[in-house]
Design an enzyme around this catalytic site. Structure first.
Site, PDB file in Angstrom:
ATOM      1  N   HIS A 138       0.825  -1.212   0.000  1.00 53.39           N
ATOM      2  CA  HIS A 138       0.000   0.000   0.000  1.00 53.39           C
ATOM      3  C   HIS A 138       0.858   1.261   0.000  1.00 53.39           C
ATOM      4  CE1 HIS A 138      -2.435   3.173   2.007  1.00 53.39           C
ATOM      5  NE2 HIS A 138      -3.349   2.709   1.159  1.00 53.39           N
TER       6      HIS A 138
ATOM      7  N   CYS B 260      -0.128  33.357 -16.585  1.00 60.15           N
ATOM      8  CA  CYS B 260       0.887  33.099 -15.576  1.00 60.15           C
ATOM      9  C   CYS B 260       0.172  32.700 -14.292  1.00 60.15           C
ATOM     10  CB  CYS B 260       1.767  34.327 -15.366  1.00 60.15           C
ATOM     11  SG  CYS B 260       0.853  35.784 -14.914  1.00 60.15           S
TER      12      CYS B 260
END
Lengths: 886, 886
Positions: free
Chosen positions: B471, B844
């Protein structure tokens, strides 16, 4: 005066005229529809010329020249030639010549933009005089004194307005001379005195402007034209435009008109008049005139003029000429006119006509009566009333029957009533009202354009001098502000900051009350009474219902406000802010208890208490509204708004709730947000604390059931605020729905569930939201702030500078920003209506009471507008006007 | 098991089938493209069946049934009949019957959504066992112990997953029994023990679930299906979807498949494998298996499995079968596969295949090599790489050559390196990292789904148990987080909060360093080094240039950042924030001096000082950028951000400037704003203090001239922030233009003047702005906040609740909100491009580094995206992928 070889000039014009813009119009070339390029004054001079009213001939230089000049500091190509051509035409028509030593043409040079700006722009009279032409004028009129009085006035006006020499320097020279000669009045000075004054004035000009006074009349004219153009951008003009939301104009036109003289002797006069009473709207010819004076003397309020009716006694024939002109003009323009006239040696000339400014009361009376007289249709009549001006009628009046401690009486120059602290300067008015939020009355000997900002911030204006058409009176009526003018009972001592009325002294800071409808000045503050819809006002409002398409509702949170609004014709409530109910003193305790609750249980108990209050409130409002639709917005503001801010209040609250003050402070500081406007409020509160919304919906439901059971219809629209995402709405709609449904079959009233559109994103998902919601209401206050990225609480630091620098023309919050916010609204409306063609979409917020915004909403196809109770009539009129126009 | 009269049922199906949705597919009816309705697991089981890979037969219930069930808590009409039909088909094929006392069919019931969610969904094996069928199984296999082991496992799993009985109750019963029997391993228990355990397990179930264990296999199947569907909405699954931005799925499918057994004896095995190394990308068959075990044992990491290559030694034939299946699958899927297999008595069955999760490094190597092998085109190869995963490669590594104080070594489960304080629980990890902003390493015996949130907030994970497919390993690779797993050198004592490594004790709070690429655990903090573009990574990046249309720039304010970004292939700077230069210690003094200046002169002096610094900065950056375009944003934040906040700092500053501290406090409090984000900042500062912008432009100009004179090209884009009105831009553009022009002919570098688009209104006037500006750059951070009416600083109070309640699927700031903000951007781009078809428009803000947002920008036709330096490669890949896809 150098005139270029005419053949060359003509050839130039001929070659270029076909492709050239027309920059100069003779008065017989224009008409009243050409205001945009001839200005209001120029267009109407042309119109009067056309319909045969006696007007001294002249020509108008277009506003486009001003626009060009503002940009390039120069004139467009071809302008000089056109100017020369029109001047020659004027000379031919008058059989006089500019600068001619025998038969000189004298002219006035006046500004005039498309929208009237009283007192804002500059004027030069008697232009064309010099040492040679003044002699010709003297010879021609046989009146040396008159000729030299004109000359000295000309130098004074030209020196001040065109050459920037301060006004008072001339006044001081006159005063000095009067003292020397031991006389009181200007008119006591003889021709020799005036000749000396001319010389002295020229010296003053030379000394202070470092330039000698121009003696070439063409040079004078060019300088005057330039001065008018420059005055378009002076501070006074800009302030006026700013305050009056005037934008989109090219500039001012310049009117050059041959002079007629009201100051040639006692058979001469000058005056101004309204075709009906601009204050009451009564059908009386209403005006003032001065014998042997030039026009400026009346408007400036320097001498107190005679009532126009006196003229009938003095010269019935002239009076009848005037009455006839008045009738022709009113019928022709189908509107009340404001005219200027001059009588030169018994002959009447009109120098100006324009739609007369009037109080809202007058506007209404005139509109109703002109329909009765068959002059106007109802539609035309409704369009004649400036919707904004209705604000005046909705100003408070002194309570009927109140004892009036009247200490002085002046002219009832602008209606309404106001109480406030006495101040003596515009600066003090601004300081006290803006900075300290105090109500002030500005008291001046007479007002001048420099006082405008101060007048704007005062509750009312009191002047000692000037008539009904003085600067103070005209400006106040425009602003819808109470004014008592020409109050000769009082002596104003501005330097000592005192008013003297006989023995009585009123000091700065003392409270007085003005009644602008009666002209009374009273000591102390007086109780005011609210306006009502009666008489002509009611008639106009009934007419609006015949035309308007928009439903007009009101923003109201109390039964009292609802009653007022219904009285003004509100058709429902467009915004009931439930949080206002939370702030009341008896409830805030439980609100705070809820916020401070340590667990679910504690919160539920406080909510249970609050529910009782809310239910009671709703019952009362439902009873007032009698089945009119009512939009109720669920809790909107961030929780910190309910908490105290001051140290001692916090201490007190901590004691109340028996908690350590530090704990309370911590809780309050945790509620604090960096940008609360974009924070945890509106539906975000509803989602994080659904119990609050559930409580509110329970209160609405229980109240609705009770009132409906009592036989009064209830129609509720439950509104979820600040929705920006579809799931926010769905989640809370289901909470609301389930809460109501839990009352099962008991629910017997009509209800809808909808949302406020105030987050820009909500506009962008209008279609999806409309699919889920039953109505929209634009919250344009927040929508404007978010769309513009502009916090109303913080814009004070830069918006004034924006206004100064011309970045914007008016407060961005005052009306719907059609180019920005409006586009977003359109996107929303279009996608919502595509989803549901008949979808109910409204607007609330104060912009719902701005006439331009109402028209925009009409054109956008909205269902309703909602505004504060006192603006309901205004919105109804604006809605009717929008429907008639479009 | 009650089977309805078959004739009736058949008739029903016949009548309805034509108009009915198909809810159940046998494995021979589907294919790999049907993931949306069959889930990934189901679609691939069908695909494998189709291409002849040995797969135990079965059928898949579609995700649409799950969707229906989630909404209605019931099944759609006709579903029951379809289920029965497919079950009958399976029984026919397997020649077994569910619940048959002689020849019972046993099945597994597994979930499987369209997107793989490892460890998130629940599985039941051996379904169909009861007291009667277990005997049949025992008889058929001749293995009583096996049959009862299956039975007790089934009760345990079913009891836990379907009936909600806690796992540990069963484990405790086993432990107790093992103690009684004095054995260590489960496998040491004999059949008698297991029979007893079955009885005890049934009692545990009855006692804890208040229901007896169902012995009807059809009932078992129905309960299991329902449990799978319910597990779709359990918290673990929701958390996983939230963290991984998985949305838009209908639900999970359910796969019902006949059982094969890896636990029938030593000729049985079960395992998982990757067709290539998922960590390095090497072309090795890579996996693990356990003899005599069921699949869960491998994945859960309970026993440490053997390497797959060992199988070759043990059973070459079987290994070759596996290799063959591997080759077929990889060629068929054209991708590295992650497979699960079981060997039942020497026969191989594949239970699952799916595209294998891999590290970014592996993804890159596999992509490049598969192109070399001719398996993929460059376009296909680029699309195989998860752009987001590149973040991993851009994680820091331990500086080469640093001395490593290695104290333990585990498996290199997920690459990258990290230092941090040791914590032992997910809660502590979250507390320390989120609340105190500390870097932590989460240390666990083994991780489980409950730990996911804690793993998310840790810098790295260290586990004592579990393999490369445990896991912890799988989840960390998915998160791009460094992980050392199966580190058997350490003993983790969670309750005492200690790690023991021989005599060495590491306590909570001690700092350790992990190297996830080598598996080393080191004491103390280590210096990290920045990643580079080399080898296959460089190759991939070169390929991106062949396809991408978007220019990729970076957001950088310092020469250092610029250098890094250019190294990563940035083609310019998309956002250089000049205010960051103001905050440096040596400059902030002058900034404050400027703010506190009493007059114009004082302000100018401070600005003069600041100019020197700014010029120097620009010179350095220009030199690094070597003529690449560079967008420089003029000052943006409100001035109060530059002032100190704390009492003692204010005192100190007051001393520095020799002013009374009270005066300074007043100034600071005057700078305070209610909603600073919507306040006096950006171009509003530029308009109120043009001198600041002038200074900045002077610094840029002087630096530009100097660098260009030195032979290095300069290409500047000067950007005006927060523009919302056309006049704001025009006013400041002219200020900038005039400032540059004042340098006359000295100006020798390229420059443009443009604006940031971050106020919603700017989008609405895109056309007008484009007419005046030379470029746009979307500032999506602020644009998102304003459009959504959401302050990033304040959303912490409600956004977590929104995520919990499913109002939103992910942090609204993480990527461009395409339905809201994106629409506004589209309006802007369309109107700007209408004005200027080739207009430069960029974006941006960190959203420029989000792959989905990059694709959106590509589709919108933007010119460029700009993101932080370390995200440049990611943006380049995303841009290429967008171009290839569209």
């Amino acid at each position: 005066m150098v005139i270029p070889s005419s053949s060359v000039a003509k050839a130039d014009i001929a070659v270029q005229s076909s492709k050239k813009v027309k920059y100069v119009y003779s008065f017989d070339e224009g008409n009243k529809n050409m205001k945009q390029i001839l200005g209001g004054k120029g267009a109407n001079l042309s119109e009067m010329t056309k319909i045969g009213i006696p007007v001294p001939f002249g020509f108008t230089i277009t506003t486009e020249v001003c626009e060009y000049f503002s940009k390039h500091k120069d004139y467009p190509e071809g302008f000089a030639e056109q100017l020369q051509e029109k001047l020659r035409l004027l000379e031919v028509k008058m059989v006089k010549k500019l600068g001619d030593p025998v038969n000189p043409l004298l002219v006035s040079v006046r500004s005039g933009a498309a929208v009237s700006m009283p007192g804002m722009m500059d004027t030069v009279l008697n232009l064309g005089l010099n040492d040679s032409t003044v002699e010709a004028l003297a010879k021609k009129t046989g009146n040396d004194r008159f000729a030299y009085d004109c000359y000295r006035r000309f130098i004074q006006m030209f020196g001040d307005v065109v050459m920037g020499v301060e006004h008072h320097l001339f006044e001081e020279a006159i005063d000095k001379l009067k003292k020397q000669r031991v006389v009181k009045m200007d008119t006591d000075l003889n021709e020799e005195d005036l000749k000396n004054l001319v010389d002295e004035f020229k010296e003053i000009v030379a000394k202070n402007s470092k330039k000698s006074f121009p003696d070439n009349p063409l040079e004078q004219m060019k300088m005057a034209i330039e001065a008018v153009f420059k005055s378009w951008d002076n501070d006074r003009a800009k302030t006026y435009r700013k305050i009056n939301n005037i934008s989109g104009l090219k500039g001012t036109a310049v009117n050059i008109q041959s002079m007629v003289f009201g100051n040639m002797g006692d058979d001469c006069a000058t005056g101004v008049a309204f075709t009906r009473n601009p204050s009451t709207g009564d059908r009386d010819f209403y005006g003032e005139f001065l014998i042997n004076a030039q026009g400026e003397d009346v408007v400036a309020g320097i001498r107190t003029p005679m009532e126009i009716s006196k003229m009938a006694e003095m010269n019935e024939d002239l009076y009848n000429q005037l009455l006839n002109a008045k009738d022709v003009l009113e019928k022709h323009y189908k509107d009340m006119q404001d005219i200027e006239f001059t009588i030169e040696r018994g002959k009447l000339f009109l120098l100006q006509t324009r739609s007369g400014k009037r109080t809202a009361q007058a506007a209404i009376k005139i509109a109703v009566e002109m329909v009765e007289e068959g002059l106007l249709t109802k539609e035309e009549a409704l369009l004649k009333i400036d919707a904004k001006s209705l604000n005046q009628l909705l100003h408070p009046q002194i309570r009927r029957g109140a004892t009036r401690n009247v200490v002085a009486k002046g002219l009832p120059a602008s209606p309404g009533a106001a109480s406030g602290k006495v101040v003596f300067t515009a600066e003090d008015a601004m300081d006290l009202s803006v900075d300290k939020n105090e109500k002030v009355i500005l008291v001046r000997k007479e007002t001048s354009p420099e006082d405008i900002a101060g007048m704007h911030s005062a509750q009312g204006i009191l002047t000692a001098r000037g008539g009904m058409t003085s600067h103070a009176a005209v400006v106040c009526r425009g602003m819808g502000k109470c004014c008592v003018a020409g109050c000769t009972d009082i002596i104003v001592n501005s330097s000592a900051k005192k008013i003297l009325i006989g023995d009585l002294v009123i000091n700065e800071g003392d409270i007085i009350t003005l009644d602008g409808s009666t002209g009374e000045v009273m000591l102390g503050e007086m109780e005011m009474q609210e306006p009502e819809l009666t008489g002509n006002f009611r008639t106009i409002m009934e007419w609006t219902n015949e035309f308007k398409k928009l439903q007009v509702r009101t923003n109201a949170d109390t039964p009292e406000d609802c009653k007022v609004a219904v009285g003004f014709g509100a058709e429902g409530i467009g915004l009931c802010r439930t949080e206002h109910m939370f702030f009341a003193e008896d409830r805030i305790h439980f609100v705070r208890q809820m916020i401070l609750a340590k667990d679910e249980n504690g919160r539920k108990k406080s909510l249970e208490e609050l529910k009782k209050y809310q239910k009671e409130d709703f019952v009362k409002i439902f009873e007032v509204m009698e089945g009119r639709p009512m939009t109720i917005r669920l809790l909107d503001p961030p929780l910190h708004e309910f908490m105290p801010e001051k140290e001692e209040q916090i201490q007190e609250l901590a004691n109340d709730f028996e908690m350590p003050v530090e704990d309370l402070k911590l809780i309050i500081s945790n509620l604090h947000e960096i940008n609360p406007m974009l924070g945890h409020r509106g539906c975000r509160l509803g989602i994080t604390y659904p119990d609050i919304y559930k409580m509110q919906v329970q209160a609405i439901t229980e109240a609705g059931i009770e009132v409906q059971n009592n036989g009064i219809d209830v129609d509720v629209e439950i509104e979820i605020p600040l929705v920006g995402m579809i799931n926010e709405f769905i989640y809370l709609r289901d909470v609301v729905k389930e809460t109501i449904s839990s009352y099962g079959e008991k629910v017997n009233f009509r209800y809808k569930i909808g949302t406020m559109i105030e987050v820009p994103r909500a506009c962008l998902i209008g279609g999806e939201l409309a699919h889920e919601a039953e109505f929209f209401s634009f919250g344009t206050n927040d929508l404007t702030q978010m769309t513009m990225g502009l916090s109303r609480d913080d814009l004070g630091k830069f918006i004034p500078i924006y206004l100064d620098k011309g970045i914007i023309e008016r407060d961005p919050m005052a009306g719907i920003d059609q180019e920005g916010v409006g586009k977003l609204m359109r996107v929303c409306v279009e996608s919502a209506r595509k989803e549901k063609p008949e979808f109910e979409i409204g607007i609330c917020g104060e912009q719902g009471g701005d006439p331009e915004s109402v028209e925009f909403c009409h054109n956008l196809g909205l269902t309703l507008v909602s505004c504060s109770p006192y603006r309901v009539p205004l919105a109804r009129l604006a809605a009717a006007q929008a429907a008639i126009k479009n």
